[in-house]
Design a protein around this motif. Structure first.
Motif, PDB file in Angstrom:
ATOM      1  N   THR A  80       0.850  -1.191   0.000  1.00 47.01           N
ATOM      2  CA  THR A  80       0.000   0.000   0.000  1.00 47.01           C
ATOM      3  C   THR A  80       0.884   1.240   0.000  1.00 47.01           C
ATOM      4  N   ALA A 103      -3.233  -4.107  -4.387  1.00 44.40           N
ATOM      5  CA  ALA A 103      -3.408  -3.835  -2.964  1.00 44.40           C
ATOM      6  C   ALA A 103      -4.338  -4.893  -2.384  1.00 44.40           C
ATOM      7  N   SER A 105      -6.425  -6.561   1.370  1.00 42.48           N
ATOM      8  CA  SER A 105      -6.890  -6.379   2.741  1.00 42.48           C
ATOM      9  C   SER A 105      -7.033  -7.746   3.385  1.00 42.48           C
ATOM     10  N   ARG A 151      -4.500   0.866  -5.296  1.00 39.25           N
ATOM     11  CA  ARG A 151      -3.991   1.574  -4.119  1.00 39.25           C
ATOM     12  C   ARG A 151      -4.971   2.642  -3.644  1.00 39.25           C
ATOM     13  N   LYS A 154      -7.619   0.947  -1.694  1.00 42.99           N
ATOM     14  CA  LYS A 154      -7.092   0.470  -0.406  1.00 42.99           C
ATOM     15  C   LYS A 154      -6.878   1.631   0.559  1.00 42.99           C
ATOM     16  N   ASN A 157     -10.139   2.521   2.027  1.00 45.24           N
ATOM     17  CA  ASN A 157     -10.477   1.498   3.018  1.00 45.24           C
ATOM     18  C   ASN A 157      -9.736   1.738   4.323  1.00 45.24           C
ATOM     19  N   ASN A 158      -8.440   2.053   4.219  1.00 45.00           N
ATOM     20  CA  ASN A 158      -7.642   2.213   5.421  1.00 45.00           C
ATOM     21  C   ASN A 158      -7.966   3.490   6.175  1.00 45.00           C
TER      22      ASN A 158
END
Length: 247
Positions: A80, A103, A105, A151, A154, A157-158
């Motif tokens: 990431t 990327a 999870s 990316r 992701k 999401n993060n």
């Protein structure tokens, strides 16, 4: 990931930056390599899973792994980081070498169970070539767009996960302050409308300081990268607020 690839019947060469962590991989049948460049010679797929883009630059460009790839091969990057990295990598890629932004999870247990989620960016042909390898440890592979888009997905999401972890930690701390049984409180939340993956991380007696300390280096990096990628874009106020909650 390496263990799952081997268990799925693929041949594997591996360069592990911390030798002690590669013992299981070697014992499972991988060919041990002394460098990333050595691992990249005459392979169909080169998988790269490192902490940040500085390590990616070192391994692929400075240490020569990317230059060692042959035509019609694919380099898939799991790390990431900055969505713009692939423009820089493309400038160094040999002719015929495809880049893939993959990327993902999921934690170690999810990898070993073959059920992580992959957010892929890049050409469909490159993803099709890499899919048999990805399917050895991923149960969901979503082609979300062009290089860098994996990316971007992701990072969003993060950001959400960082905000949710902050809130879950506050709940865990408040349960202690009120004299509640922390495990029962987490169980109650996880069977109610406040349930979340972040809250589930506090099951089994995990305390807020210990859990946050383990994930802090990763979320610090990813939240900062997401904020940099968003720049002055204020169309996502909740996303930006999420970054503020974590910091």
């Amino acid at each position: 990931m390496a263990l799952r690839i081997l268990q799925s019947g693929h041949d594997l060469k591996a360069f592990v930056r911390k030798p002690a962590e590669g013992e299981d991989v070697r014992a499972a049948g991988a060919i041990a390599c002394g460098s990333g460049a050595e691992a990249a010679i005459d392979v169909d797929i080169l998988g790269v899973c490192l902490f940040d883009d500085h390590q990616i630059h070192q391994a692929l460009i400075l240490d020569g792994a990317l230059a060692a790839m042959r035509a019609d091969s694919v380099v898939m990057v799991h790390t990431t980081g900055d969505p713009e990295l692939f423009g820089r990598l493309s400038a160094h890629a040999p002719a015929g070498v495809s880049l893939l932004d993959v990327a993902f999870s999921g934690d170690r247990d999810a990898v070993l169970a073959g059920r992580i989620a992959v957010m892929a960016g890049g050409e469909a042909q490159a993803l099709a070539a890499a899919r048999p390898v990805l399917e050895s440890y991923a149960s969901r592979i979503l082609h979300v767009g062009a290089l860098g888009d994996g990316r971007r997905a992701k990072l969003l999401n993060n950001l959400l996960f960082a905000a949710q972890m902050s809130l879950a930690a506050e709940v865990r701390i408040q349960a202690d302050h009120w004299g509640l049984d922390p495990d029962l409180t987490v169980q109650a939340v996880m069977t109610s409308s406040g349930a979340s993956y972040a809250m589930s991380r506090f099951q089994g007696g995990a305390t807020a300081p210990d859990l946050l300390e383990r994930i802090k280096p990763y979320l610090d990096k990813d939240v900062a990268m997401a904020c940099a990628a968003l720049g002055d874009d204020h169309r996502l106020p909740l996303t930006i607020a999420a970054a503020g909650a974590w910091s």
